[in-house]
Design a protein around this motif. Structure first.
Motif, PDB file in Angstrom:
ATOM      1  N   SER A  78      39.542  37.061  46.092  1.00 26.95           N
ATOM      2  CA  SER A  78      39.913  36.473  45.039  1.00 26.95           C
ATOM      3  C   SER A  78      39.469  34.781  44.902  1.00 26.95           C
ATOM      4  O   SER A  78      39.661  34.106  43.793  1.00 26.95           O
ATOM      5  CB  SER A  78      41.242  36.227  44.920  1.00 26.95           C
ATOM      6  OG  SER A  78      42.079  35.711  45.904  1.00 26.95           O
ATOM      7  N   VAL A 110      37.901  33.822  38.967  1.00 24.97           N
ATOM      8  CA  VAL A 110      39.155  34.496  39.266  1.00 24.97           C
ATOM      9  C   VAL A 110      40.281  33.673  39.015  1.00 24.97           C
ATOM     10  O   VAL A 110      40.767  32.741  39.761  1.00 24.97           O
ATOM     11  CB  VAL A 110      39.163  35.058  40.533  1.00 24.97           C
ATOM     12  CG1 VAL A 110      40.610  35.831  40.903  1.00 24.97           C
ATOM     13  CG2 VAL A 110      38.017  35.985  40.872  1.00 24.97           C
ATOM     14  N   TYR A 123      43.544  35.305  38.488  1.00 24.78           N
ATOM     15  CA  TYR A 123      44.556  36.503  38.581  1.00 24.78           C
ATOM     16  C   TYR A 123      44.402  37.457  39.798  1.00 24.78           C
ATOM     17  O   TYR A 123      43.471  37.514  40.360  1.00 24.78           O
ATOM     18  CB  TYR A 123      44.862  37.391  37.452  1.00 24.78           C
ATOM     19  CG  TYR A 123      43.672  37.806  36.958  1.00 24.78           C
ATOM     20  CD1 TYR A 123      42.986  38.911  37.222  1.00 24.78           C
ATOM     21  CD2 TYR A 123      42.746  37.041  36.098  1.00 24.78           C
ATOM     22  CE1 TYR A 123      42.080  39.703  36.931  1.00 24.78           C
ATOM     23  CE2 TYR A 123      41.451  37.520  35.527  1.00 24.78           C
ATOM     24  CZ  TYR A 123      40.998  39.009  35.827  1.00 24.78           C
ATOM     25  OH  TYR A 123      39.825  39.449  35.692  1.00 24.78           O
ATOM     26  N   SER A 124      45.447  38.170  40.042  1.00 27.31           N
ATOM     27  CA  SER A 124      45.275  39.163  41.116  1.00 27.31           C
ATOM     28  C   SER A 124      44.754  40.491  40.596  1.00 27.31           C
ATOM     29  O   SER A 124      44.889  40.843  39.382  1.00 27.31           O
ATOM     30  CB  SER A 124      46.864  39.304  41.923  1.00 27.31           C
ATOM     31  OG  SER A 124      46.752  40.328  42.731  1.00 27.31           O
ATOM     32  N   PHE A 125      44.186  41.190  41.504  1.00 25.09           N
ATOM     33  CA  PHE A 125      43.509  42.290  40.991  1.00 25.09           C
ATOM     34  C   PHE A 125      43.615  43.398  42.388  1.00 25.09           C
ATOM     35  O   PHE A 125      43.980  42.863  43.521  1.00 25.09           O
ATOM     36  CB  PHE A 125      42.036  42.460  40.607  1.00 25.09           C
ATOM     37  CG  PHE A 125      41.358  41.378  41.500  1.00 25.09           C
ATOM     38  CD1 PHE A 125      40.449  42.228  42.477  1.00 25.09           C
ATOM     39  CD2 PHE A 125      41.066  39.948  41.342  1.00 25.09           C
ATOM     40  CE1 PHE A 125      39.569  41.344  43.407  1.00 25.09           C
ATOM     41  CE2 PHE A 125      40.452  39.418  42.321  1.00 25.09           C
ATOM     42  CZ  PHE A 125      39.560  39.947  43.216  1.00 25.09           C
ATOM     43  N   SER A 176      36.352  46.680  41.601  1.00 19.20           N
ATOM     44  CA  SER A 176      37.723  46.209  41.403  1.00 19.20           C
ATOM     45  C   SER A 176      38.332  46.698  39.903  1.00 19.20           C
ATOM     46  O   SER A 176      37.646  47.161  39.112  1.00 19.20           O
ATOM     47  CB  SER A 176      37.959  44.827  41.649  1.00 19.20           C
ATOM     48  OG  SER A 176      37.563  44.291  40.512  1.00 19.20           O
ATOM     49  N   ASN A 177      39.701  46.379  39.961  1.00 21.59           N
ATOM     50  CA  ASN A 177      40.344  46.892  38.431  1.00 21.59           C
ATOM     51  C   ASN A 177      40.293  45.986  37.907  1.00 21.59           C
ATOM     52  O   ASN A 177      41.047  45.915  36.778  1.00 21.59           O
ATOM     53  CB  ASN A 177      41.783  47.552  38.723  1.00 21.59           C
ATOM     54  CG  ASN A 177      42.494  46.504  39.463  1.00 21.59           C
ATOM     55  OD1 ASN A 177      42.230  45.364  39.798  1.00 21.59           O
ATOM     56  ND2 ASN A 177      43.987  47.181  39.581  1.00 21.59           N
ATOM     57  N   ASP A 178      39.339  44.738  37.903  1.00 23.69           N
ATOM     58  CA  ASP A 178      39.481  43.563  37.039  1.00 23.69           C
ATOM     59  C   ASP A 178      38.085  43.692  36.599  1.00 23.69           C
ATOM     60  O   ASP A 178      37.433  42.771  36.048  1.00 23.69           O
ATOM     61  CB  ASP A 178      39.485  42.276  37.578  1.00 23.69           C
ATOM     62  CG  ASP A 178      38.368  41.914  38.793  1.00 23.69           C
ATOM     63  OD1 ASP A 178      37.822  42.890  39.309  1.00 23.69           O
ATOM     64  OD2 ASP A 178      38.424  40.706  38.852  1.00 23.69           O
ATOM     65  N   ASP A 179      37.517  44.806  36.414  1.00 21.38           N
ATOM     66  CA  ASP A 179      36.277  45.426  35.625  1.00 21.38           C
ATOM     67  C   ASP A 179      34.946  44.811  36.383  1.00 21.38           C
ATOM     68  O   ASP A 179      33.912  44.572  35.843  1.00 21.38           O
ATOM     69  CB  ASP A 179      36.166  44.759  34.323  1.00 21.38           C
ATOM     70  CG  ASP A 179      37.571  45.129  33.662  1.00 21.38           C
ATOM     71  OD1 ASP A 179      38.252  45.929  33.842  1.00 21.38           O
ATOM     72  OD2 ASP A 179      37.774  44.547  32.288  1.00 21.38           O
ATOM     73  N   SER A 180      35.223  44.294  37.628  1.00 20.09           N
ATOM     74  CA  SER A 180      34.079  43.467  38.378  1.00 20.09           C
ATOM     75  C   SER A 180      33.417  43.909  39.588  1.00 20.09           C
ATOM     76  O   SER A 180      34.215  45.057  40.294  1.00 20.09           O
ATOM     77  CB  SER A 180      34.528  41.972  38.671  1.00 20.09           C
ATOM     78  OG  SER A 180      34.879  41.383  37.631  1.00 20.09           O
ATOM     79  N   PRO A 218      31.191  40.300  36.301  1.00 18.17           N
ATOM     80  CA  PRO A 218      31.863  40.941  35.410  1.00 18.17           C
ATOM     81  C   PRO A 218      31.247  42.112  34.885  1.00 18.17           C
ATOM     82  O   PRO A 218      30.039  41.860  33.624  1.00 18.17           O
ATOM     83  CB  PRO A 218      32.191  39.918  34.248  1.00 18.17           C
ATOM     84  CG  PRO A 218      31.789  38.569  35.039  1.00 18.17           C
ATOM     85  CD  PRO A 218      30.748  39.021  35.997  1.00 18.17           C
ATOM     86  N   ASP A 270      38.147  49.542  34.450  1.00 20.06           N
ATOM     87  CA  ASP A 270      38.120  49.532  35.844  1.00 20.06           C
ATOM     88  C   ASP A 270      36.786  49.722  36.614  1.00 20.06           C
ATOM     89  O   ASP A 270      36.147  51.044  36.193  1.00 20.06           O
ATOM     90  CB  ASP A 270      39.141  50.482  36.338  1.00 20.06           C
ATOM     91  CG  ASP A 270      40.596  49.785  36.039  1.00 20.06           C
ATOM     92  OD1 ASP A 270      41.035  48.919  35.506  1.00 20.06           O
ATOM     93  OD2 ASP A 270      41.486  50.579  36.225  1.00 20.06           O
TER      94      ASP A 270
END
Length: 459
Positions: free
Chosen positions: A199, A204, A206-208, A226-230, A246, A251
């Motif tokens: 992170s 970034v 926020y948490s992911f 990751s589940n932050d689309d990255s 990104p 996800d």
């Protein structure tokens, strides 16, 4: 969305066979008979028999190969790699299984080390066990994961087999030295579980959580989805995050290095797309190419290791094979989506089984397994023992399915033992042995009635 509680009944009893997509076996064979891509030709060449055997008037057989080696027909006193793959490829690991271990929580991930001497299994209940295959599968290391969120989402062994990384649905990936003397590895008690913070990037806020993590071939880097689309790349020598992309609009469930160079990265997402990223030209932040064909999200990717070909498992109940030379620069994956469906809560709609993407760029599609509720994984069979002749996958119907790459047919289905989803499985790199890991907590070993002496004679 890789995980989540579900109302779907635990014991999935609808065994989706080879014709579950609505096509019969004749249609499957006809589809594959039209394939002329050189990747299929190379698979035929790698899995044998060799040209010298093919030119002979005798039918190719293992007995004949052994006879030819005795008279040194190859000129070097041993099998060629092609003839070895042809011989060992006949020993499919379909016998058994034998129990390796059982835990009180779901098995999520598992893998053999590159040399087959170690086997790793990760469980939802914070445990990661490393087994010594050569010492009758005794537990070499019992790792108690640190700061686990929901489950162990992935594990990866370093190429030198000194370190293991594990991820969960958190932005911290932990790395453990597995060469220490202690059998029990408690985080920062008996062993150091260093936390690598993904992170720490200016973008970034926020948490992911991490769904996928892999070592590079040289062991110097990690790539993660990751589940932050990255997509993330972490430099282990510099101990810092070096890249955040990104990459998708949903996800990123799976990532993989394409080959030993580490320049190309494959990614698969819940936006239904597979993408190829060239790290040598990322100034624009755009993918080198996009591959469309899946109707629903991608759960796993496995590279053939040649920088050109890979396979992906999808929530549309299909494995697809790709050649990145067919990729396009920009594709809108949303324009051809089928009606919304959540694989966590219901079975795959019957009316969607015959649907095909109008712009499918894949080389081939393999059906017969079930992908529900969790990110089921698929792989190429080993190069050494099969010439990567097969594709195999876990399945929600508590089985493992094995497909022939060239013909597309399902050549084996390992079933009747597990009673819950087989999320992951791993084929030994040199022996006819496959290990399945299931949500029932069982780790099971499937093999073939072929002794180690038999396989060593094929070297």
């Amino acid at each position: 969305m890789g995980y989540g509680m579900s109302r779907l009944h635990e014991a999935y009893s609808e065994h989706e066979g080879e014709s579950s997509d609505g096509s019969n076996s004749v249609e499957v064979k006809n589809e594959f008979s039209k394939l002329h891509n050189d990747i299929f030709q190379l698979t035929r060449l790698r899995s044998g028999p060799s040209e010298s055997v093919c030119k002979s008037r005798d039918t190719a057989s293992i007995t004949r190969l052994l006879r030819g080696r005795e008279v040194n027909s190859s000129g070097n006193g041993k099998f060629s790699s092609v003839d070895r793959a042809f011989a060992l490829g006949h020993y499919l690991p379909v016998d058994g299984p034998e129990i390796v271990d059982r835990m009180d929580s779901r098995a999520y991930v598992s893998q053999f080390s590159a040399d087959g001497s170690l086997f790793v299994a990760g469980f939802q209940g914070s445990h990661i066990r490393i087994y010594d295959v050569d010492k009758d599968w005794e537990v070499h290391k019992d790792i108690h994961a640190r700061n686990l969120r929901w489950t162990i989402s992935d594990v990866s062994l370093s190429p030198d087999q000194r370190f293991l990384v594990y991820s969960s649905l958190a932005p911290i990936i932990h790395i453990v030295n597995i060469g220490t003397a202690s059998r029990e590895s408690y985080a920062n008690v008996t062993d150091i579980h260093d936390g690598l913070d993904f992170s720490q990037h200016e973008d970034v806020r926020y948490s992911f959580g991490m769904f996928s993590v892999k070592f590079s071939t040289d062991g110097r880097e990690l790539v993660a989805g990751s589940n932050d689309d990255s997509i993330y790349v972490y430099d282990l020598q510099a101990d810092k995050l070096t890249l955040r992309l990104p990459a998708h609009t949903s996800d990123v469930n799976t990532v993989a290095f394409a080959d030993e160079s580490g320049n190309l990265i494959y990614s698969g997402s819940d936006d239904n797309l597979c993408k190829v990223w060239d790290r040598r030209c990322l100034s624009s932040g755009e993918a080198a190419g996009v591959l469309t064909g899946h109707l629903h999200g991608i759960t796993h990717i496995d590279s053939r290791g040649d920088g050109r070909c890979f396979i992906s498992n999808g929530k549309d109940q299909a494995i697809k094979m790709w050649d990145i030379r067919k990729m396009t620069s920009n594709v809108d994956g949303s324009e051809n989506r089928v009606p919304a469906w959540d694989y966590r809560y219901s079975r795959y709609p019957q009316q969607q089984k015959q649907q095909k993407h109008p712009h499918d760029q894949s080389l081939a599609t393999y059906r017969g397994h079930s992908v529900l509720r969790t990110l089921i994984r698929c792989y190429f069979s080993p190069m050494y023992s099969t010439g990567q002749k097969y594709i195999y996958t876990g399945s929600y119907d508590a089985s493992v399915c094995i497909y022939d790459v060239v013909s597309g047919s399902q050549v084996a289905k390992l079933q009747g033992y597990h009673h819950l989803a087989v999320r992951d499985c791993s084929w030994h790199p040199s022996d006819p042995m496959l290990v399945s890991s299931s949500w029932d907590g069982w780790i099971a070993k499937w093999s073939r009635a072929c002794s180690p002496q038999d396989t060593s004679e094929l070297d």
